[in-house]
Write a protein that holds these residues in place. Structure first.
Motif, mmCIF file in Angstrom:
data_model
loop_
_atom_site.group_PDB
_atom_site.id
_atom_site.type_symbol
_atom_site.label_atom_id
_atom_site.label_comp_id
_atom_site.label_asym_id
_atom_site.label_seq_id
_atom_site.Cartn_x
_atom_site.Cartn_y
_atom_site.Cartn_z
ATOM 1 N N TYR A 82 0.848 -1.193 0.000
ATOM 2 C CA TYR A 82 0.000 0.000 0.000
ATOM 3 C C TYR A 82 0.883 1.242 0.000
ATOM 4 C CZ TYR A 82 -3.985 -2.887 1.398
ATOM 5 O OH TYR A 82 -4.981 -3.836 1.441
ATOM 6 N N PRO A 83 0.547 2.248 -0.813
ATOM 7 C CA PRO A 83 1.308 3.497 -0.739
ATOM 8 C C PRO A 83 1.252 4.051 0.685
ATOM 9 C CG PRO A 83 -0.150 3.499 -2.649
ATOM 10 C CD PRO A 83 -0.515 2.305 -1.820
ATOM 11 N N LYS A 84 2.357 4.616 1.123
ATOM 12 C CA LYS A 84 2.419 5.175 2.472
ATOM 13 C C LYS A 84 1.319 6.229 2.649
ATOM 14 C CE LYS A 84 7.181 4.087 3.191
ATOM 15 N NZ LYS A 84 8.485 4.465 3.594
ATOM 16 N N GLY A 85 0.667 6.159 3.796
ATOM 17 C CA GLY A 85 -0.386 7.108 4.113
ATOM 18 C C GLY A 85 -1.757 6.705 3.607
ATOM 19 N N LYS A 86 -1.855 5.625 2.853
ATOM 20 C CA LYS A 86 -3.154 5.174 2.328
ATOM 21 C C LYS A 86 -3.774 4.148 3.260
ATOM 22 C CE LYS A 86 -3.170 7.463 -1.561
ATOM 23 N NZ LYS A 86 -4.211 8.332 -2.034
ATOM 24 N N GLU A 87 -5.085 4.124 3.266
ATOM 25 C CA GLU A 87 -5.833 3.214 4.128
ATOM 26 C C GLU A 87 -5.731 1.770 3.651
ATOM 27 O OE1 GLU A 87 -10.519 2.554 5.222
ATOM 28 O OE2 GLU A 87 -9.827 4.598 4.856
ATOM 29 N N PHE A 88 -5.598 0.859 4.617
ATOM 30 C CA PHE A 88 -5.570 -0.574 4.327
ATOM 31 C C PHE A 88 -6.991 -1.100 4.269
ATOM 32 C CE2 PHE A 88 -1.558 0.301 6.378
ATOM 33 C CZ PHE A 88 -0.663 -0.391 5.597
ATOM 34 N N SER A 89 -7.191 -2.147 3.495
ATOM 35 C CA SER A 89 -8.488 -2.798 3.445
ATOM 36 C C SER A 89 -8.293 -4.300 3.322
ATOM 37 C CB SER A 89 -9.311 -2.269 2.263
ATOM 38 O OG SER A 89 -8.615 -2.464 1.054
ATOM 39 N N HIS A 90 -9.317 -5.042 3.669
ATOM 40 C CA HIS A 90 -9.266 -6.502 3.573
ATOM 41 C C HIS A 90 -9.499 -6.896 2.113
ATOM 42 C CE1 HIS A 90 -9.496 -10.571 5.019
ATOM 43 N NE2 HIS A 90 -10.619 -10.748 4.345
ATOM 44 N N ILE A 91 -8.570 -7.659 1.565
ATOM 45 C CA ILE A 91 -8.661 -8.057 0.154
ATOM 46 C C ILE A 91 -8.779 -9.575 0.071
ATOM 47 C CG2 ILE A 91 -7.445 -8.120 -2.056
ATOM 48 C CD1 ILE A 91 -6.086 -5.511 -1.218
ATOM 49 N N GLU A 92 -9.889 -10.031 -0.471
ATOM 50 C CA GLU A 92 -10.077 -11.464 -0.673
ATOM 51 C C GLU A 92 -10.132 -11.836 -2.149
ATOM 52 O OE1 GLU A 92 -13.019 -13.568 1.484
ATOM 53 O OE2 GLU A 92 -12.637 -12.476 3.338
ATOM 54 N N THR A 93 -10.600 -10.910 -2.993
ATOM 55 C CA THR A 93 -10.786 -11.213 -4.413
ATOM 56 C C THR A 93 -10.077 -10.181 -5.288
ATOM 57 O OG1 THR A 93 -12.777 -9.862 -4.636
ATOM 58 C CG2 THR A 93 -13.090 -12.155 -3.906
ATOM 59 N N TYR A 94 -9.976 -10.481 -6.559
ATOM 60 C CA TYR A 94 -9.383 -9.531 -7.488
ATOM 61 C C TYR A 94 -10.202 -8.240 -7.533
ATOM 62 C CZ TYR A 94 -7.414 -7.505 -11.704
ATOM 63 O OH TYR A 94 -6.828 -6.650 -12.595
ATOM 64 N N GLU A 95 -11.498 -8.355 -7.443
ATOM 65 C CA GLU A 95 -12.367 -7.174 -7.448
ATOM 66 C C GLU A 95 -12.092 -6.299 -6.223
ATOM 67 O OE1 GLU A 95 -13.399 -10.330 -8.194
ATOM 68 O OE2 GLU A 95 -13.596 -9.901 -10.338
ATOM 69 N N ASP A 96 -11.874 -6.942 -5.057
ATOM 70 C CA ASP A 96 -11.497 -6.190 -3.855
ATOM 71 C C ASP A 96 -10.189 -5.437 -4.096
ATOM 72 O OD1 ASP A 96 -13.656 -7.364 -2.477
ATOM 73 O OD2 ASP A 96 -12.391 -8.847 -1.469
ATOM 74 N N PHE A 97 -9.237 -6.107 -4.720
ATOM 75 C CA PHE A 97 -7.939 -5.505 -5.032
ATOM 76 C C PHE A 97 -8.116 -4.265 -5.897
ATOM 77 C CE2 PHE A 97 -4.369 -5.588 -8.219
ATOM 78 C CZ PHE A 97 -3.400 -5.045 -7.401
ATOM 79 N N LEU A 98 -8.939 -4.378 -6.937
ATOM 80 C CA LEU A 98 -9.123 -3.260 -7.871
ATOM 81 C C LEU A 98 -9.660 -2.002 -7.200
ATOM 82 C CD1 LEU A 98 -10.538 -4.993 -11.072
ATOM 83 C CD2 LEU A 98 -8.245 -4.036 -10.715
ATOM 84 N N ILE A 99 -10.553 -2.158 -6.243
ATOM 85 C CA ILE A 99 -11.162 -0.974 -5.619
ATOM 86 C C ILE A 99 -10.411 -0.520 -4.362
ATOM 87 C CG2 ILE A 99 -13.448 -1.410 -6.586
ATOM 88 C CD1 ILE A 99 -14.289 -2.519 -3.825
ATOM 89 N N SER A 100 -9.382 -1.243 -3.992
ATOM 90 C CA SER A 100 -8.609 -0.900 -2.793
ATOM 91 C C SER A 100 -7.466 0.058 -3.137
ATOM 92 C CB SER A 100 -8.022 -2.171 -2.172
ATOM 93 O OG SER A 100 -6.935 -2.638 -2.958
ATOM 94 N N ASN A 101 -6.774 0.513 -2.097
ATOM 95 C CA ASN A 101 -5.558 1.313 -2.272
ATOM 96 C C ASN A 101 -4.337 0.439 -2.512
ATOM 97 O OD1 ASN A 101 -6.711 3.892 -1.840
ATOM 98 N ND2 ASN A 101 -6.781 3.486 0.345
#
Length: 155
Positions: A82-101
């Motif tokens: 994750y870029p420094k300073g960006k919020e973390f999120s739980h990623i389980e799928t490729y779609e989750d990855f796409l909309i995450s930081n």
């Protein structure tokens, strides 16, 4: 569209992740460490866990130092950048990855089977060329058409 890469690393001790991730500025990210099983190697013997810290997030410079200056053996690994300073999120799928930081997902299963997902298309090319240079086998791009993975975790 290219999602990332898949390939096989040698099932051996070494500094393979440090070599593999050379094209990426590891220190530019904070890395979320998911479930895994990885060990430092001392005197040609498995020693303590590679990721022996109390947090599930490691600063990029510390990860770079860990991967480039230690010998280790990876059985399972799950790293997310994750870029420094960006919020973390739980990623389980490729779609989750796409909309995450999250910018990069790095997974190793059974010591050899490696998958990298990356949002930066030029970084995918650099990683592909570097995997070839490292002598890894069965290197292939992951695309929308050939990616059958349903979960972006190592377990």
């Amino acid at each position: 569209m290219k999602r990332g890469l898949t390939f096989e690393m040698p099932n051996k001790y070494g500094k393979l992740l440090g070599k593999l991730l050379k094209p990426i500025d590891i220190s530019a990210f904070n890395w979320c460490i998911g479930g895994g099983e990885s060990y430092k190697v001392v005197n040609n013997q498995l020693a303590e866990d590679l990721f022996t810290f109390d947090k599930e997030v490691i600063e990029g410079a510390a990860l770079k130092n860990l991967l480039e200056n230690n010998e280790y053996y990876i059985i399972f690994a799950d790293l997310k950048a994750y870029p420094k300073g960006k919020e973390f999120s739980h990623i389980e799928t490729y779609e989750d990855f796409l909309i995450s930081n999250c910018e990069l997902v790095f997974l190793v299963v059974d010591s050899s089977y490696t998958t990298i997902y990356c949002k930066d298309q030029s970084a995918i090319e650099y990683l592909y060329k570097n995997a070839l240079k490292c002598g890894f086998e069965n290197i292939d791009y992951l695309t929308d058409e050939n990616d059958a993975r349903t979960s972006l975790t190592a377990f």
